[in-house]
Motif scaffolding. Structure first.
Motif, mmCIF file in Angstrom:
data_model
loop_
_atom_site.group_PDB
_atom_site.id
_atom_site.type_symbol
_atom_site.label_atom_id
_atom_site.label_comp_id
_atom_site.label_asym_id
_atom_site.label_seq_id
_atom_site.Cartn_x
_atom_site.Cartn_y
_atom_site.Cartn_z
ATOM 1 N N LEU B 337 0.831 -1.205 0.000
ATOM 2 C CA LEU B 337 0.000 0.000 0.000
ATOM 3 C C LEU B 337 0.864 1.254 0.000
ATOM 4 O O LEU B 337 0.632 2.190 -0.773
ATOM 5 C CB LEU B 337 -0.913 -0.030 1.240
ATOM 6 C CG LEU B 337 -1.794 1.188 1.487
ATOM 7 C CD1 LEU B 337 -2.697 1.479 0.291
ATOM 8 C CD2 LEU B 337 -2.644 0.971 2.740
ATOM 9 N N THR B 338 1.898 1.247 0.847
ATOM 10 C CA THR B 338 2.788 2.409 0.910
ATOM 11 C C THR B 338 3.397 2.694 -0.463
ATOM 12 O O THR B 338 3.393 3.840 -0.935
ATOM 13 C CB THR B 338 3.922 2.158 1.933
ATOM 14 O OG1 THR B 338 3.337 1.842 3.194
ATOM 15 C CG2 THR B 338 4.807 3.380 2.087
ATOM 16 N N THR B 339 3.898 1.656 -1.101
ATOM 17 C CA THR B 339 4.509 1.807 -2.424
ATOM 18 C C THR B 339 3.509 2.383 -3.421
ATOM 19 O O THR B 339 3.802 3.321 -4.170
ATOM 20 C CB THR B 339 5.023 0.444 -2.925
ATOM 21 O OG1 THR B 339 5.847 -0.118 -1.901
ATOM 22 C CG2 THR B 339 5.800 0.589 -4.217
ATOM 23 N N GLY B 340 2.312 1.827 -3.389
ATOM 24 C CA GLY B 340 1.290 2.300 -4.315
ATOM 25 C C GLY B 340 0.937 3.759 -4.092
ATOM 26 O O GLY B 340 0.739 4.523 -5.047
ATOM 27 N N LYS B 354 0.092 9.850 4.486
ATOM 28 C CA LYS B 354 -0.392 9.933 5.866
ATOM 29 C C LYS B 354 -0.692 8.529 6.390
ATOM 30 O O LYS B 354 -0.984 7.626 5.609
ATOM 31 C CB LYS B 354 -1.695 10.752 5.937
ATOM 32 C CG LYS B 354 -1.646 12.160 5.411
ATOM 33 C CD LYS B 354 -0.873 13.140 6.269
ATOM 34 C CE LYS B 354 -1.437 13.370 7.648
ATOM 35 N NZ LYS B 354 -2.549 14.315 7.687
ATOM 36 N N GLY B 355 -0.697 8.372 7.706
ATOM 37 C CA GLY B 355 -1.162 7.136 8.325
ATOM 38 C C GLY B 355 -0.121 6.036 8.405
ATOM 39 O O GLY B 355 1.069 6.241 8.131
ATOM 40 N N ARG B 356 -0.584 4.860 8.816
ATOM 41 C CA ARG B 356 0.325 3.715 8.879
ATOM 42 C C ARG B 356 -0.455 2.404 8.749
ATOM 43 O O ARG B 356 -1.674 2.358 8.911
ATOM 44 C CB ARG B 356 1.175 3.732 10.151
ATOM 45 C CG ARG B 356 0.434 3.640 11.459
ATOM 46 C CD ARG B 356 1.444 3.824 12.622
ATOM 47 N NE ARG B 356 0.783 3.937 13.899
ATOM 48 C CZ ARG B 356 0.472 2.912 14.715
ATOM 49 N NH1 ARG B 356 0.776 1.655 14.365
ATOM 50 N NH2 ARG B 356 -0.133 3.121 15.869
ATOM 51 N N GLY B 357 0.258 1.328 8.459
ATOM 52 C CA GLY B 357 -0.372 0.029 8.271
ATOM 53 C C GLY B 357 -1.335 0.058 7.103
ATOM 54 O O GLY B 357 -1.056 0.678 6.061
ATOM 55 N N MET B 358 -2.475 -0.584 7.262
ATOM 56 C CA MET B 358 -3.488 -0.586 6.214
ATOM 57 C C MET B 358 -4.455 0.580 6.410
ATOM 58 O O MET B 358 -5.621 0.517 6.044
ATOM 59 C CB MET B 358 -4.238 -1.925 6.221
ATOM 60 C CG MET B 358 -3.432 -3.072 5.642
ATOM 61 S SD MET B 358 -3.146 -2.875 3.849
ATOM 62 C CE MET B 358 -4.715 -3.548 3.216
ATOM 63 N N MET B 359 -3.939 1.631 7.006
ATOM 64 C CA MET B 359 -4.725 2.830 7.291
ATOM 65 C C MET B 359 -3.914 4.010 6.801
ATOM 66 O O MET B 359 -3.470 4.837 7.570
ATOM 67 C CB MET B 359 -4.943 2.907 8.809
ATOM 68 C CG MET B 359 -5.995 3.888 9.244
ATOM 69 S SD MET B 359 -6.325 3.673 11.011
ATOM 70 C CE MET B 359 -7.683 4.854 11.192
ATOM 71 N N GLN B 360 -3.664 3.983 5.478
ATOM 72 C CA GLN B 360 -2.848 5.028 4.891
ATOM 73 C C GLN B 360 -3.617 5.775 3.817
ATOM 74 O O GLN B 360 -4.644 5.306 3.330
ATOM 75 C CB GLN B 360 -1.579 4.435 4.275
ATOM 76 C CG GLN B 360 -0.643 3.813 5.285
ATOM 77 C CD GLN B 360 0.653 3.353 4.635
ATOM 78 O OE1 GLN B 360 1.469 4.149 4.221
ATOM 79 N NE2 GLN B 360 0.818 2.044 4.524
ATOM 80 N N LEU B 407 -5.663 -5.640 -4.404
ATOM 81 C CA LEU B 407 -5.096 -4.425 -3.810
ATOM 82 C C LEU B 407 -4.325 -3.636 -4.858
ATOM 83 O O LEU B 407 -4.516 -2.423 -5.009
ATOM 84 C CB LEU B 407 -4.168 -4.829 -2.648
ATOM 85 C CG LEU B 407 -3.398 -3.703 -1.958
ATOM 86 C CD1 LEU B 407 -4.320 -2.644 -1.373
ATOM 87 C CD2 LEU B 407 -2.471 -4.258 -0.860
ATOM 88 N N ARG B 408 -3.500 -4.353 -5.618
ATOM 89 C CA ARG B 408 -2.713 -3.668 -6.653
ATOM 90 C C ARG B 408 -3.624 -3.087 -7.726
ATOM 91 O O ARG B 408 -3.401 -1.970 -8.215
ATOM 92 C CB ARG B 408 -1.734 -4.653 -7.307
ATOM 93 C CG ARG B 408 -0.608 -5.085 -6.375
ATOM 94 C CD ARG B 408 0.389 -5.996 -7.101
ATOM 95 N NE ARG B 408 1.162 -6.814 -6.176
ATOM 96 C CZ ARG B 408 2.244 -6.376 -5.505
ATOM 97 N NH1 ARG B 408 2.660 -5.134 -5.683
ATOM 98 N NH2 ARG B 408 2.884 -7.171 -4.673
ATOM 99 N N LYS B 409 -4.661 -3.834 -8.068
ATOM 100 C CA LYS B 409 -5.611 -3.364 -9.072
ATOM 101 C C LYS B 409 -6.279 -2.069 -8.601
ATOM 102 O O LYS B 409 -6.413 -1.092 -9.342
ATOM 103 C CB LYS B 409 -6.660 -4.460 -9.307
ATOM 104 C CG LYS B 409 -7.408 -4.336 -10.599
ATOM 105 C CD LYS B 409 -8.279 -5.572 -10.857
ATOM 106 C CE LYS B 409 -9.506 -5.232 -11.667
ATOM 107 N NZ LYS B 409 -10.549 -6.251 -11.587
#
Lengths: 430, 430, 430, 430
Positions: B337-340, B354-360, B407-409
């Protein structure tokens, strides 16, 4: 008690907060429920005269709702969709319009508040203040409207208010409910005097809020005249009328709304408890269209519009409210209930009947007696609770769908329990 | 648009209150949902990067929860039992103890509050005031804690506060969250100064309440140091520490609780949203045993302990939290997610993560841009929303169980949407 | 009008805030005053039936107080000493003890609050809350206790409350004063019911506060029974009894305190207005010794203990309260007043007498009539004002020292004015 | 101690409330006072470096005011006229216009509030809320604005706030005063951030209120830049600017108003303390004409416009403010004061100067030291008090009219006292 049940009771003691309450009166672990009966882990079956405090007006696990809900889940129907548009929400709204609003000539917007009664009350309070630009709200003695800080400010009970730990419960004026000074005193005259006197210190109210029958407050039933009086005074003073029909609605008193006989048209109506039909968390606020001045998301919440509840709630509306059949049946059973309770009142010295419809009980004069009767009833296989400022009312909230035979059986258990307690008390007094 | 869908949209306009909100961004009628995808009435399928605002961390209609829930209903399991003891509640508590508390060495009582986050917050506020005998509660800038009057007093957003219609939102002091003055200013020093100065006018607080990652406030993630600092200051001043983990909890940031990395032990923790695992209304308040001084029913409510939620919630605990597998998987996806999001941030001028984990998410600098990106994404098949005081953050709250490919899609769609909007804006500016 | 007076009136228009009020009824510039008469810049002399709203019970510029005050100033006596010990404060306290407390068998500590009635009321409110640990204070319809936020929360008048501009006037319950529902309704029974009902929503009060005769509220005089009833209910509920004797005290009703005939012993008594004897700013709070739990400076203020007021106030105590002479004289004049007002009531249709002692008036049925009578009286040389929620009472507050002849003369002017207005009204109606 | 004095001290113990305070530091009974000196019952004379907490800027019993006041009383001038028009009020307003407003190009309406500072503050709060339709008022750390509930809500001191006994002190946001975080932190930036962030939880304010030099809070002097900054932020956010100049005004800092050097134009200014010039109770609120929207009597009170204070207050304006002479003299003495205090600061380890003009003092690092110094000074014939959150500042508030010789004498006593205490402390430490 089985070993398993002991282990389970232990985990409640170990892990569940001291705030837990009903479980303390009914010391068993329930496993299944159907219609008007609940079954414990010990395979004992109880007649349910509590019905989720009027959340199970159509009984436990109604077969039609059950079928629809299972189909919905099996078919990957939406479980949670925030407040997005869903097919099931549309169907629910349509059924509500067709079976409730249209037949009664009512025009309301439906606000899906958080799925609890207290949330619907909070939304109503906020909106009334927004609409009128005023802060004061008039609530009534023995009223119960919820535990969050706004709703709690409306609630009369000292113990509940003490739970606020000193947080401010302001902007509310508490006035006497009908009968609060005894039958001879006109509480409407008092209300009117306090509002007409520009030096009374009671600020012009944004709203009046009352329960047609006070469920927690002791089954005090407002007369049609009184409800019309409050409606008239509210109108005269430019205040909105909010009817909290959370416990008394969904057919409980014999009509869908508990105020129908009064012919009043509230500005807002709160609904919860039996709205889903199945006991699922669900609440709504009915708002006259001209007052629906909310901005998008101005009052929001994660679980607004519980989709499973839309499914069961729609079935309830279609099954029970498409015609007068159910309503007539409830009124018939109400008469049976009255008769049964009169028999009980006769054997308890000083007792008197309270409430109306399928929301009746017996004021047995004190909390100790009432609790003793309920405890004895539970031993005999009946789930039933007290109500009132001093817990002095034995309250019957059986499912409206209860078979007549079960209703009579339950009433007989209650009569026996009352007899036992009365005899015991007499013996103790001698 | 199909005729049926038109008719359904019409009924929402006719009958649903103006307070409705998410539906305005996603103009379709949803019918089904599974895993990380939702399907509209037009049979169009959308990737869900909203996940019920973190209420669907395990995706829609998880097959194991679904099976368990259907079996429970088919078998006439309890749907609604007030707060009576039920077999399903015992099983849930056991699973919670075994999979969450024990492995983390935590000792908490679990209070089943009304099944909404705001209710858990209200219960925490009341209890903190009862325990300490103080009234003031310190909340933080950009905090969001709910819409009922108590929780709303903690909430920072002006629009939401305006919904109170002038009702009192008192007994709260709002302090700067980490980073509120920019990265160079030490907000803890400020907090400490205001509390240490006996003439600051800030009354001794009953509690401090914060979200480890502010979901609605713009994905502001508190550092471990900051969380420890607040914990230390609370302790020093005899105040309780309440962590509102409603949106950030249940694995969202990569650990079950979002504060685990900080090593703090809050006095109370609020949970809701993904607690049921299935999107069903459910909330709980964790309370250190020594603070569990509630009297029975002192804070009550009809839907405390949603039994269906106990069933699915238990399955979630057993399925996802029995070992580290799920947690590791979430952390792996978080990196994707971060990369995306970095790719997106690179093409939007001035954007930052902003944010962290799956909350970005990505702060794209303004609400107009963020809304445009989300709207464009929806056209392309992605459900996603904004967050922040000015809605300036495009927020990703995908199910934690989302397949990597999906997720990537989704991220690709978002990248495309961001590109479209950025190009448009450039063209418009020329 | 003289040129000078025009110039002076101009500066008031130019520089004095719109909040000014009495000056609007008496459009002249006053220059001198003596006994029961005031003189305007046009050398016209007026009989004073307003007496500084009961602040000049001993008339203007009493010769003995005047002499003592001049001697004090000439001799460089302390003018301002904060709350340091001064010779004049000691003499005042001694005179208060000897002439007021001892003869009545009373034991009170004297708190020198800021020199305004509202400050004494605020101090009483704060102390009652400190002593009891409760927040709610019961005040009564038509009560007037001051304009600062605490005292204003007790005050009933809508217009005055509106001056708060929306600031919170919380923690007060407004209850009906005696007679508020007409003569047939027992307001004490109502009060008791609301407090006895643990679900009334009226929180346990810290205190009850009332005026024995409501000065601003329309000269409503509480009976001895009613005062005793409130005292009894306060005691029963663990609340303090505060008597606000600011306007009704210092001999105004025929005894030093207006509650003496009831035989009650308030926990606190507020005094101001005529306490200095000379019209100088001065207020005090009497506190039962066991409630005097203030910490030093916990309620302070710059002008606590106006030293000039100690001088004149001491003379007043020694001159008027050393024996029964003055008291008897006041009671004699009260009878004359009653007779005079009856004559007026007879010619105004529907009029009725209000109040008691030298604090009486005539309710003429409406504010317009009352204002017209007062305006006409002023033209004829009499200063007099209205009172009541709708300004419907013509209120006589003559100095208690007024010569009988002047009293009769003033009453004759008032009779003439009432006759003129009544005739006018009849003519207009025809 | 003389027998008489013992008897007098006894009556204070017996009859005066425990709330009394200054008298505890100065255990004598004062009898006379003149200029900068007070005399005790034991004929001992003290230099007065307290000056009624800045209420006696022109010294005790100024001969010109004294003469005018005696003449007024002797001539039966009005002592109390409610807020009717009087010749003396007109003369005061004219003098205020000519000597204060016109030379400074100011245009204000003058509201005669109740004659206490707290009353002027309450009036300002109410009016700001009325004008803006908002409730929140921003006050600052270490601010002191009075003891009635409205003013107390603005006051920072914990002990004072505790006096409210739990009554609500709501609708106020407390922000850091200049220097509250040390010299390096920009408190204006903080203030601005909290107000600019629409999710900060700080509601849009009706007003900002500050003291140019915080008298009770520890002689914290705001810089011109800071005052201008607050004025700018208030304007930007549509809030009124209220300057509380009660202790710092009437020449105390070297100009009539303490904010003159900043060039700001407050929307409202509170005045009290030295406004009467003679120590008599008197207060006023200056209001920009466009904000003077009071209805008649909307904020009233018995002692608005103390006529004796009009007499002495007018003389003060004419005698001291007709030209620059007095102002220059005050600035000259301020330099002497600074020099004297520097000498003291040098001998107390860690001490530093606070304040400006004739409102300066020494922060000696702790309340114990400061109190010891003041107590020692009193033994040596100097009346002086502490200030600050921890009473850590020895505060000089000498009359502005003090002869240079007396000022130097007083400073020498203070230096001796400081030396004694410092030596003692060193000895004790060894």
């Amino acid at each position: 008690m089985s070993t398993d049940m002991s282990a389970e009771l232990e985990i409640f003691n170990r892990r569940e907060s001291e705030a837990r309450s009903y479980c303390r009166s009914f010391e068993t672990v329930f496993t299944k429920a159907s219609g008007a009966e609940m079954t414990g882990a010990d395979d004992k079956t109880y007649i349910d005269f509590l019905a989720g405090c009027s959340s199970l007006n159509y009984g436990h696990n109604d077969p039609d709702m059950k079928e629809a809900l299972i189909a919905h889940i099996a078919d990957d129907g939406i479980a949670h969709g925030l407040d997005m548009y869903t097919h099931e929400k549309a169907r629910f709204l349509k059924a509500y319009e067709d079976n409730i609003l249209k037949p009664r000539g009512m025009d309301y917007k439906v606000m899906m508040t958080g799925p609890t009664g207290t949330n619907a009350v909070e939304a109503a309070m906020k909106l009334a203040r927004k609409v009128t630009g005023r802060r004061n709200i008039v609530a009534f003695t023995n009223g119960f409207h919820g535990m969050t800080m706004g709703a709690l400010s409306l609630t009369g009970n000292t113990g509940k208010r003490g739970g606020a730990g000193g947080g401010s419960l302001s902007d509310v004026t508490h006035m006497p409910f009908e009968g609060a000074f005894g039958d001879d005193t006109d509480t409407l005259a008092y209300l009117e005097m306090m509002l007409d006197n520009s030096s009374s210190g009671v600020d012009a109210p944004a709203a009046f809020i009352f329960e047609p029958v006070q469920g927690e407050g002791g089954l005090n039933a407002a007369s049609d005249e009184w409800m019309r009086g409050v409606a008239r005074i509210a109108k005269k003073h430019g205040a909105l009328l909010i009817v909290d029909d959370i416990q008394s609605g969904c057919g409980r008193t014999g009509t869908y709304f508990a105020f129908e006989s009064a012919g009043i048209v509230p500005d807002m109506i709160t609904q919860a408890k039996s709205l889903s039909g199945f006991g699922l968390p669900f609440a709504a606020l009915l708002i006259k269209p001209e007052h629906d001045i909310w901005k998008p998301a101005e009052h929001n919440g994660t679980f607004r519009g519980n989709t499973h509840a839309f499914v069961t709630g729609r079935v309830a509306l279609e099954k029970f409210w498409a015609d007068d059949g159910f309503q007539n049946d409830v009124q018939h059973k109400s008469a049976i209930l009255t008769t049964g309770l009169q028999a009980i009142a006769e054997i308890v010295p000083g007792a008197r009947l309270k409430g109306r419809g399928m929301m009746q009980g017996v004021d047995v004069g004190g909390g100790e007696t009432a609790s003793a009767i309920c405890a004895r009833a539970f031993e005999k296989g009946l789930i039933i609770e007290t109500s009132g400022a001093d817990d002095e009312v034995v309250k019957v909230l059986a499912p409206l769908t209860i078979p007549e035979e079960t209703l009579r059986k339950g009433l007989n258990i209650l009569l026996d329990a009352a007899r036992d307690v009365t005899v015991q008390t007499k013996v103790a007094a001698e």
